[in-house]
Design a protein around this motif. Sequence first.
Motif, PDB file in Angstrom:
ATOM      1  N   THR A 140       0.828  -1.216   0.000  1.00 54.60           N
ATOM      2  CA  THR A 140       0.000   0.000   0.000  1.00 54.60           C
ATOM      3  C   THR A 140       0.864   1.268   0.000  1.00 54.60           C
ATOM      4  OG1 THR A 140      -1.790  -1.205   1.036  1.00 54.60           O
ATOM      5  CG2 THR A 140      -1.896   1.186   1.183  1.00 54.60           C
ATOM      6  N   VAL A 163      -1.893  10.075   8.618  1.00 54.95           N
ATOM      7  CA  VAL A 163      -2.846   9.825   9.698  1.00 54.95           C
ATOM      8  C   VAL A 163      -3.043   8.311   9.782  1.00 54.95           C
ATOM      9  CG1 VAL A 163      -5.054  10.455  10.726  1.00 54.95           C
ATOM     10  CG2 VAL A 163      -3.955  12.020   9.102  1.00 54.95           C
ATOM     11  N   ARG A 165      -1.055   4.847  12.206  1.00 55.59           N
ATOM     12  CA  ARG A 165       0.307   4.376  12.527  1.00 55.59           C
ATOM     13  C   ARG A 165       0.390   2.847  12.567  1.00 55.59           C
ATOM     14  NH1 ARG A 165       0.765   5.669  19.025  1.00 55.59           N
ATOM     15  NH2 ARG A 165      -1.409   5.290  19.495  1.00 55.59           N
ATOM     16  N   SER A 166      -0.390   2.192  11.685  1.00 59.96           N
ATOM     17  CA  SER A 166      -0.321   0.723  11.680  1.00 59.96           C
ATOM     18  C   SER A 166       1.018   0.282  11.080  1.00 59.96           C
ATOM     19  CB  SER A 166      -1.466   0.130  10.850  1.00 59.96           C
ATOM     20  OG  SER A 166      -1.262   0.376   9.480  1.00 59.96           O
ATOM     21  N   ILE A 168       1.380  -1.921   8.831  1.00 60.02           N
ATOM     22  CA  ILE A 168       1.311  -2.249   7.401  1.00 60.02           C
ATOM     23  C   ILE A 168       1.107  -1.031   6.515  1.00 60.02           C
ATOM     24  CG2 ILE A 168       0.584  -4.636   7.770  1.00 60.02           C
ATOM     25  CD1 ILE A 168      -2.222  -3.795   6.907  1.00 60.02           C
ATOM     26  N   HIS A 188      -2.379   9.858  15.074  1.00 63.41           N
ATOM     27  CA  HIS A 188      -3.078   8.641  15.466  1.00 63.41           C
ATOM     28  C   HIS A 188      -4.258   8.992  16.355  1.00 63.41           C
ATOM     29  CE1 HIS A 188      -0.696   9.350  19.021  1.00 63.41           C
ATOM     30  NE2 HIS A 188       0.356   9.433  18.221  1.00 63.41           N
ATOM     31  N   SER A 189      -4.847   7.989  16.979  1.00 63.97           N
ATOM     32  CA  SER A 189      -6.097   8.231  17.708  1.00 63.97           C
ATOM     33  C   SER A 189      -5.891   9.124  18.935  1.00 63.97           C
ATOM     34  CB  SER A 189      -6.733   6.907  18.121  1.00 63.97           C
ATOM     35  OG  SER A 189      -5.924   6.263  19.076  1.00 63.97           O
ATOM     36  N   ALA A 207      -4.904   7.038   6.536  1.00 61.42           N
ATOM     37  CA  ALA A 207      -4.998   5.572   6.581  1.00 61.42           C
ATOM     38  C   ALA A 207      -5.586   5.178   7.934  1.00 61.42           C
ATOM     39  CB  ALA A 207      -3.618   4.945   6.384  1.00 61.42           C
ATOM     40  N   VAL A 208      -6.859   5.473   8.106  1.00 61.23           N
ATOM     41  CA  VAL A 208      -7.508   5.236   9.402  1.00 61.23           C
ATOM     42  C   VAL A 208      -8.623   4.194   9.280  1.00 61.23           C
ATOM     43  CG1 VAL A 208      -8.893   6.319  11.231  1.00 61.23           C
ATOM     44  CG2 VAL A 208      -6.889   7.512  10.296  1.00 61.23           C
ATOM     45  N   GLY A 209      -9.606   4.468   8.415  1.00 60.66           N
ATOM     46  CA  GLY A 209     -10.771   3.582   8.344  1.00 60.66           C
ATOM     47  C   GLY A 209     -11.979   4.212   9.008  1.00 60.66           C
ATOM     48  N   LYS A 210     -12.081   5.555   8.917  1.00 61.32           N
ATOM     49  CA  LYS A 210     -13.251   6.265   9.458  1.00 61.32           C
ATOM     50  C   LYS A 210     -13.774   7.231   8.407  1.00 61.32           C
ATOM     51  CE  LYS A 210     -12.966   5.952  14.333  1.00 61.32           C
ATOM     52  NZ  LYS A 210     -11.786   5.930  15.196  1.00 61.32           N
ATOM     53  N   VAL A 228      -6.137   6.345   1.713  1.00 56.27           N
ATOM     54  CA  VAL A 228      -5.810   4.916   1.650  1.00 56.27           C
ATOM     55  C   VAL A 228      -6.984   4.056   2.133  1.00 56.27           C
ATOM     56  CG1 VAL A 228      -4.337   3.167   2.740  1.00 56.27           C
ATOM     57  CG2 VAL A 228      -3.322   5.270   1.888  1.00 56.27           C
ATOM     58  N   ALA A 229      -7.859   4.645   2.921  1.00 57.27           N
ATOM     59  CA  ALA A 229      -8.853   3.841   3.645  1.00 57.27           C
ATOM     60  C   ALA A 229      -9.887   3.196   2.732  1.00 57.27           C
ATOM     61  CB  ALA A 229      -9.556   4.716   4.676  1.00 57.27           C
ATOM     62  N   MET A 230     -10.471   2.128   3.226  1.00 63.07           N
ATOM     63  CA  MET A 230     -11.569   1.458   2.523  1.00 63.07           C
ATOM     64  C   MET A 230     -12.686   1.221   3.531  1.00 63.07           C
ATOM     65  SD  MET A 230      -9.933  -1.149  -0.196  1.00 63.07           S
ATOM     66  CE  MET A 230      -9.260  -2.250   1.020  1.00 63.07           C
ATOM     67  N   THR A 265      -2.170  -0.909  -4.703  1.00 60.98           N
ATOM     68  CA  THR A 265      -1.754  -1.916  -3.720  1.00 60.98           C
ATOM     69  C   THR A 265      -1.656  -3.278  -4.400  1.00 60.98           C
ATOM     70  OG1 THR A 265      -2.779  -0.717  -1.896  1.00 60.98           O
ATOM     71  CG2 THR A 265      -2.442  -3.070  -1.575  1.00 60.98           C
TER      72      THR A 265
HETATM   73  P1  NAP Z   1      -5.505  -0.007  11.537  1.00 59.50           P
HETATM   74  O1  NAP Z   1      -4.477  -1.018  11.836  1.00 59.50           O
HETATM   75  O2  NAP Z   1      -6.880  -0.143  12.143  1.00 59.50           O
HETATM   76  O3  NAP Z   1      -4.925   1.422  11.935  1.00 59.50           O
HETATM   77  C1  NAP Z   1      -5.726   2.559  11.960  1.00 59.50           C
HETATM   78  C2  NAP Z   1      -4.939   3.711  12.505  1.00 59.50           C
HETATM   79  O4  NAP Z   1      -5.794   4.847  12.553  1.00 59.50           O
HETATM   80  C3  NAP Z   1      -4.407   3.506  13.919  1.00 59.50           C
HETATM   81  O5  NAP Z   1      -3.059   3.897  13.977  1.00 59.50           O
HETATM   82  C4  NAP Z   1      -5.280   4.419  14.769  1.00 59.50           C
HETATM   83  O6  NAP Z   1      -4.608   5.004  15.868  1.00 59.50           O
HETATM   84  C5  NAP Z   1      -5.630   5.502  13.799  1.00 59.50           C
HETATM   85  N1  NAP Z   1      -6.857   6.202  14.181  1.00 59.50           N
HETATM   86  C6  NAP Z   1      -8.025   5.676  14.601  1.00 59.50           C
HETATM   87  N2  NAP Z   1      -8.933   6.643  14.861  1.00 59.50           N
HETATM   88  C7  NAP Z   1      -8.310   7.809  14.607  1.00 59.50           C
HETATM   89  C8  NAP Z   1      -8.698   9.154  14.702  1.00 59.50           C
HETATM   90  N3  NAP Z   1      -9.939   9.512  15.086  1.00 59.50           N
HETATM   91  N4  NAP Z   1      -7.805  10.117  14.400  1.00 59.50           N
HETATM   92  C9  NAP Z   1      -6.560   9.784  13.994  1.00 59.50           C
HETATM   93  N5  NAP Z   1      -6.126   8.513  13.872  1.00 59.50           N
HETATM   94  C10 NAP Z   1      -6.995   7.533  14.182  1.00 59.50           C
HETATM   95  O7  NAP Z   1      -5.771   0.107   9.972  1.00 59.50           O
HETATM   96  P2  NAP Z   1      -4.792  -0.156   8.710  1.00 59.50           P
HETATM   97  O8  NAP Z   1      -4.623  -1.617   8.507  1.00 59.50           O
HETATM   98  O9  NAP Z   1      -3.616   0.728   8.788  1.00 59.50           O
HETATM   99  O10 NAP Z   1      -5.748   0.373   7.559  1.00 59.50           O
HETATM  100  C11 NAP Z   1      -6.191   1.708   7.539  1.00 59.50           C
HETATM  101  C12 NAP Z   1      -7.257   1.871   6.478  1.00 59.50           C
HETATM  102  O11 NAP Z   1      -6.662   1.589   5.208  1.00 59.50           O
HETATM  103  C13 NAP Z   1      -8.434   0.904   6.598  1.00 59.50           C
HETATM  104  O12 NAP Z   1      -9.590   1.544   6.121  1.00 59.50           O
HETATM  105  C14 NAP Z   1      -8.072  -0.231   5.647  1.00 59.50           C
HETATM  106  O13 NAP Z   1      -9.204  -0.888   5.147  1.00 59.50           O
HETATM  107  C15 NAP Z   1      -7.375   0.548   4.569  1.00 59.50           C
HETATM  108  N6  NAP Z   1      -6.407  -0.223   3.790  1.00 59.50           N
HETATM  109  C16 NAP Z   1      -6.502  -0.090   2.441  1.00 59.50           C
HETATM  110  C17 NAP Z   1      -5.619  -0.747   1.640  1.00 59.50           C
HETATM  111  C18 NAP Z   1      -5.745  -0.562   0.171  1.00 59.50           C
HETATM  112  O14 NAP Z   1      -5.370  -1.437  -0.576  1.00 59.50           O
HETATM  113  N7  NAP Z   1      -6.252   0.594  -0.271  1.00 59.50           N
HETATM  114  C19 NAP Z   1      -4.641  -1.582   2.189  1.00 59.50           C
HETATM  115  C20 NAP Z   1      -4.533  -1.675   3.573  1.00 59.50           C
HETATM  116  C21 NAP Z   1      -5.433  -0.976   4.362  1.00 59.50           C
HETATM  117  P3  NAP Z   1      -4.061   4.147  17.138  1.00 59.50           P
HETATM  118  O15 NAP Z   1      -2.797   3.518  16.670  1.00 59.50           O
HETATM  119  O16 NAP Z   1      -3.851   5.177  18.182  1.00 59.50           O
HETATM  120  O17 NAP Z   1      -5.135   3.164  17.464  1.00 59.50           O
END
Ligand code: NAP
Length: 283
Positions: A140, A163, A165-166, A168, A188-189, A207-210, A228-230, A265
């Motif tokens: 990604t 935005v 910090r996962s 991946i 991050h959150s 890259a959060v998911g919200k 990046v989010a889905m 990706t």
């Molecule tokens: P993840 O592991 O759930 O990480 C989400 C991150 O967002 C965490 O670091 C979290 O902070 C942070 N966060 C949550 N709420 C927040 C807020 N209100 N303000 C700021 N930061 C916040 O997700 P991920 O695996 O990295 O994936 C992120 C998104 O990308 C998802 O929607 C996923 O579906 C998508 N994705 C898409 C692809 C693609 O091919 N396009 C590939 C991978 C992932 P904390 O660390 O403090 O909890």
Amino acid sequence: MAAIIMDGKALAAKWKDNIRTQVAALSQRPGLAVILVGNDPASRVYVTNKEKDCAQCGIYSEEFALPAEIGQQALLELIEELNRRPEIDGILCQLPLPKGYDYDEEQVLQAIDPRKDVDAFHPYNVGRIMIGDYTFLPCTPAGVMALLDEYGIDPAGKRCVVVGRSNIVGKPQAMLLLHRHGTVTICHSRTPDLGSVTREADILVSAVGKRNLITADMVKKGAAVIDVAMNRDENGKLCGDVDFAPVAEKAAYITPVPGGCGPMTRVMLLQNTLAAARAHGKA
Ligand code: NAP
């Protein structure tokens, strides 16, 4: 003025053509093993798409669909066998592993030979990314960098805000922007007043998911906004973190969801499999 839409679908098609040509020139086909444990429908779709992508580019793929109850030991044994097989250049274990069983994802990722780790999740490859000396990049963040390059957006000297910090997405994304001389902040959150940070960004990657986390008032005029989010909206339609239409009015560049980071990706997995094959001496 409305932003330029960064067309990940078109760029992915271009990369695929290029990969297909490079694969065709090899005397031995690159091979990818895809492991799917259990029957999660979303994972099934991802795996099927990856196999389709491989077929389109002339990459050999072999699927290992295992029942959810197969267990950690059998999974590790399969990975060991695939580590030894010379026709397999890349090994991918689709995550997440089924809940309610005794799986240790970290141990599974570490069992994959780092030379076949085409997702770049093994700690060895993560470490190599840190020092900027790598064979594989996580798919990604690599796709995001390719999109920036395609549109002539150079991170050097720019304020970059990531935005999320996962391991991946967010962390490696920040590292890749840093390698390209961006001044990088990771949110991050627990980041208070997120908007005060994101408004500084010339390049903003979310890259959060919200859904609708990033609104127009959080974006600097003329920024490049990479979503990046889905997520799914209330009608089940795919969407990202960014409130697209109003942000597109303010940004200079924006990625759509779908059709932005997703296709890129997918293509980076093919690129990593080709790189692995080359590293294994397939020429
Ligand atoms: P993840 O592991 O759930 O990480 C989400 C991150 O967002 C965490 O670091 C979290 O902070 C942070 N966060 C949550 N709420 C927040 C807020 N209100 N303000 C700021 N930061 C916040 O997700 P991920 O695996 O990295 O994936 C992120 C998104 O990308 C998802 O929607 C996923 O579906 C998508 N994705 C898409 C692809 C693609 O091919 N396009 C590939 C991978 C992932 P904390 O660390 O403090 O909890």
